[in-house]
Design a protein around this motif. Structure first.
Motif, PDB file in Angstrom:
ATOM      1  N   SER A   5      29.986  16.004  74.390  1.00 29.68           N
ATOM      2  CA  SER A   5      30.177  15.030  75.260  1.00 29.68           C
ATOM      3  C   SER A   5      31.090  15.509  76.447  1.00 29.68           C
ATOM      4  O   SER A   5      29.878  16.589  77.303  1.00 29.68           O
ATOM      5  N   LEU A  53      35.120  23.032  71.398  1.00 28.74           N
ATOM      6  CA  LEU A  53      34.665  22.713  70.740  1.00 28.74           C
ATOM      7  C   LEU A  53      33.055  21.610  70.105  1.00 28.74           C
ATOM      8  O   LEU A  53      32.767  22.824  69.899  1.00 28.74           O
ATOM      9  N   ASP A  54      32.843  21.137  70.651  1.00 27.43           N
ATOM     10  CA  ASP A  54      31.454  20.202  70.202  1.00 27.43           C
ATOM     11  C   ASP A  54      30.881  20.850  70.953  1.00 27.43           C
ATOM     12  O   ASP A  54      29.980  20.514  70.751  1.00 27.43           O
ATOM     13  N   TYR A  87      39.558  19.390  65.150  1.00 32.51           N
ATOM     14  CA  TYR A  87      38.692  19.644  63.827  1.00 32.51           C
ATOM     15  C   TYR A  87      38.320  19.443  63.346  1.00 32.51           C
ATOM     16  O   TYR A  87      37.210  18.535  62.830  1.00 32.51           O
ATOM     17  N   PRO A 116      38.249  19.953  72.582  1.00 36.03           N
ATOM     18  CA  PRO A 116      37.308  19.383  72.225  1.00 36.03           C
ATOM     19  C   PRO A 116      35.882  19.051  72.598  1.00 36.03           C
ATOM     20  O   PRO A 116      34.761  19.551  72.283  1.00 36.03           O
ATOM     21  N   ARG A 169      38.728  14.978  64.377  1.00 35.38           N
ATOM     22  CA  ARG A 169      37.546  14.318  64.828  1.00 35.38           C
ATOM     23  C   ARG A 169      36.110  14.832  65.416  1.00 35.38           C
ATOM     24  O   ARG A 169      34.631  15.193  65.343  1.00 35.38           O
ATOM     25  N   ALA A 170      35.763  16.644  65.160  1.00 35.07           N
ATOM     26  CA  ALA A 170      34.583  17.228  66.013  1.00 35.07           C
ATOM     27  C   ALA A 170      34.032  17.008  64.255  1.00 35.07           C
ATOM     28  O   ALA A 170      32.442  17.292  64.353  1.00 35.07           O
ATOM     29  N   PRO A 193      27.297  17.552  64.703  1.00 32.21           N
ATOM     30  CA  PRO A 193      28.039  16.679  65.745  1.00 32.21           C
ATOM     31  C   PRO A 193      27.052  14.983  66.235  1.00 32.21           C
ATOM     32  O   PRO A 193      26.344  15.575  66.111  1.00 32.21           O
TER      33      PRO A 193
END
Length: 166
Positions: free
Chosen positions: A20, A118-119, A149, A115, A151-152, A15
């Motif tokens: 985040s 995930l981040d 997914y 998000p 956006r990640a 990333p």
């Protein structure tokens, strides 16, 4: 048997940008070594609505061995100490890592926590310097799964109809 559209996605770079921020006070993400009963409880709470059953069909000894493996990482989202989601990876420490399970308990959805989970989890896995992370998502998954997914940093690389036990 049921036919599902399965989308395979991959991520080949970590990333970018800053990590985040927690979208709500009391939200944390940490790798945890869950006891089997706690794992099953969270797995069911997250996966029941989207028909997860892979881990439920495993023999207990096989699941315990998998969860104890250094190549398996389970990152747990907690909100004020309550388990609210999980992000599970297999193959950590190898060149290719699979994101096998990701999701939130329904009561915690719609608050920006997915998000965030995930981040934070992806950044932890990328610290092991894999060449590639991959996952698959299907028709039963939450409708926001693919956009989250993407956006990640995941990109689709294959789509196909597959048949699974009902």
């Amino acid at each position: 048997m049921v036919d599902l559209l399965v989308t395979y996605m991959e991520m080949t770079e970590p990333p970018s940008g800053a990590a985040s921020s927690a979208p709500t006070a009391g939200a944390t993400v940490e790798r945890e070594a869950l006891e089997i009963a706690s794992y099953f409880s969270l797995y069911r709470a997250v996966g029941e609505a989207v028909q997860w059953d892979q881990r439920l069909r495993m023999k207990a000894a096989d699941l315990e061995r998998l969860l104890a493996s250094p190549a398996t990482h389970v990152h747990v989202l907690r909100v004020d100490g309550e388990a609210a989601g999980l992000c599970e990876f297999n193959g950590v420490g190898q060149s290719v890592v699979e994101l096998t399970h990701f999701g939130l308990v329904p009561a915690f959805q719609g608050r920006g926590l997915g998000p965030f989970l995930l981040d934070r989890s992806l950044r932890a896995i990328w610290s092991y310097r894999p060449e590639r992370l991959w996952l698959h998502t299907d028709t039963y998954d939450h409708p926001n799964a693919q956009p989250v997914y993407r956006r990640a940093g995941f990109r689709p690389y294959a789509e196909r109809m597959e048949t699974f036990p009902d």
